[in-house]
Scaffold this active site. Structure first.
Site, PDB file in Angstrom:
ATOM      1  N   TYR A 141      51.877  29.248  48.958  1.00 32.45           N
ATOM      2  CA  TYR A 141      51.274  28.045  48.381  1.00 32.45           C
ATOM      3  C   TYR A 141      52.239  26.859  48.396  1.00 32.45           C
ATOM      4  O   TYR A 141      51.817  25.706  48.312  1.00 32.45           O
ATOM      5  CB  TYR A 141      50.801  28.290  46.947  1.00 32.45           C
ATOM      6  CG  TYR A 141      49.593  29.208  46.830  1.00 32.45           C
ATOM      7  CD1 TYR A 141      48.993  29.756  47.955  1.00 32.45           C
ATOM      8  CD2 TYR A 141      49.051  29.514  45.592  1.00 32.45           C
ATOM      9  CE1 TYR A 141      47.898  30.599  47.845  1.00 32.45           C
ATOM     10  CE2 TYR A 141      47.955  30.355  45.477  1.00 32.45           C
ATOM     11  CZ  TYR A 141      47.384  30.894  46.608  1.00 32.45           C
ATOM     12  OH  TYR A 141      46.299  31.727  46.485  1.00 32.45           O
ATOM     13  N   ASP A 247      47.285  35.613  42.721  1.00 26.10           N
ATOM     14  CA  ASP A 247      46.149  34.738  42.445  1.00 26.10           C
ATOM     15  C   ASP A 247      44.853  35.543  42.555  1.00 26.10           C
ATOM     16  O   ASP A 247      43.989  35.527  41.662  1.00 26.10           O
ATOM     17  CB  ASP A 247      46.159  33.583  43.462  1.00 26.10           C
ATOM     18  CG  ASP A 247      45.123  32.514  43.158  1.00 26.10           C
ATOM     19  OD1 ASP A 247      44.457  32.612  42.120  1.00 26.10           O
ATOM     20  OD2 ASP A 247      44.991  31.581  43.975  1.00 26.10           O
TER      21      ASP A 247
HETATM   22 MG    MG Z   1      42.809  31.761  40.812  1.00 22.96          MG
END
Ligand code: MG
Ligand code: NAI
Length: 356
Positions: A141, A247
């Site tokens: 990310y 995530d």
């Molecule tokens: Mg998320």
């Protein structure tokens, strides 16, 4: 010395739910004499409306100089047309970056009274008690990226995943320390059969685990972990993984318990940490006093545990939440016939009433 807690209500239901959590913390302070001091700051859309920026300096400085930050939620349709770099959600990214919030902790604990809301069969999910530790400021990310380039006569884009040994070291150590206070098992999740970063992750993890013989380390590929969470969630204690895998897995795990309204989280920084429910600002129900405050109240329990090292006080709050649910109190999001329907204030008072 008072312990300074910076409260950032944010937008939507943010004020309602942080008011609840602060009320519970005040009751806890009364009982345990922790000496908490609360101060309030703006972020998100609320800050944009006043200062034309989602994360004012004043808020950031107060957060940096606090013992911990209690955060509500930010965002809402009202700011849909604001320039991308000034959008309310930028406040969260700014706080992550400026406070160096390198680890996101999400406990996933099924509550017996709510087990029927789980998408899994009760006998599979009952007893689930996991903490997911996700690396938050590194990996793919935050790596170099390219939106478009010419490649072999066509166009391509790419994102670069990279992890350094110190980045892996600090998060794995944190996960092991959390496991030491629990069932002493860490599952490190990677894709070491394919990815070079995962092989560095695995090597580093093995080395650190050698320093903590009391904790059992297990390695698992991310695809298998996604399956195991659905078929055998009670086998996990602490899961540690990188930003991308974390995530996805943390959202998968969040639904196991059946209710997003009561999921807390902690984002751990080197100096200051931030605590917030995992849900957003729920603009559809904001201002009506009906939001479920339990995710934020449980986030306050995490604040006591991880920032103030007040374990008994944290457990006190968690037990009170279990008890109000077992007693049948339900906010609108969880209400079904036969239960006691309560609003945000009444739910908060019910929790406070059980802290004696
Ligand atoms: Mg998320
Ligand atoms: P959301 O989590 O705010 O709401 C999804 C649904 O769950 C809505 O129907 C809402 O009413 C309900 N809900 C959420 N929390 C609840 C609670 N405590 N009690 C009762 N019901 C609850 O997600 P959504 O609608 O996708 O996003 C709304 C706004 O929140 C957006 O602007 C989004 O960007 C922002 N957001 C902010 C986050 C943060 O501040 N950390 C995290 C996620 C979203």
């Amino acid at each position: 010395m008072p312990k300074k807690i910076v409260v950032i209500p944010g937008d939507g239901i943010g004020k309602e739910i942080t008011d609840s959590a602060v009320a519970v913390l005040k009751k806890i302070d009364n009982k345990y004499k922790i000496d908490l001091e609360f101060s309030y700051y703006d972020a998100g859309g609320a800050a944009y409306d006043k200062f034309k920026k989602p994360l004012p300096e004043e808020t950031l400085n107060a957060a940096k100089n606090s013992a911990a930050v209690l955060f509500g939620a930010v965002g809402g349709d009202k700011w849909d047309n604001v320039a991308p770099e000034l959008r309310p959600e930028k406040a969260i990214l700014g706080l992550r970056k400026e406070l160096g919030l390198y680890a996101n902790l999400r406990p996933v604990k099924t509550i017996d009274a709510l087990i029927k809301y789980s998408p899994l069969k009760s006998d599979i999910v009952r007893g689930t008690d996991i903490v997911i530790v996700r690396e938050l400021i590194g990996g793919i990310y935050f790596g170099e990226k390219c939106e478009r380039e010419k490649y072999k006569g066509t166009e391509r884009a790419w994102d670069l995943e990279n992890y350094s040994i110190p980045e892996v070291d600090r998060i794995v150590r944190l996960a092991i320390k959390i496991a030491e206070g629990r069932r002493k098992k860490v599952t490190s999740v990677d894709k070491a059969n394919v990815l070079a970063t995962s092989r560095l992750w695995r090597r580093t993890t093995a080395k650190i685990a050698g320093e903590y013989p009391m904790v059992k380390l297990e390695n698992m590929y991310v695809d298998n972990c996604a399956m195991q969470l659905a078929i055998n969630p009670t086998a996990f204690d602490v899961i540690v993984t990188g930003n991308l895998f974390g995530d996805i897995l943390s959202d998968e795990a969040a639904v196991l318990g059946g209710s997003i309204g009561l999921m807390p989280s902690a984002s751990i920084g080197e100096h200051t940490s931030l605590f917030e429910p995992i849900h957003g600002s729920a603009p559809d129900i904001a201002g009506r006093g009906i939001a479920n405050p339990l995710g934020t109240i449980l986030s306050a329990a995490m604040l006591l545990r991880y920032s103030l090292h007040e374990e008994a006080a944290a457990c006190d709050i968690e037990a009170a939440v279990d008890e109000v649910l077992a007693a049948g109190y339900r906010t609108a999001d969880l209400f079904t016939a036969g239960f006691k329907k309560v609003n945000t204030f009444e739910m908060t008072q019910a929790v406070i009433g059980l802290i004696k």
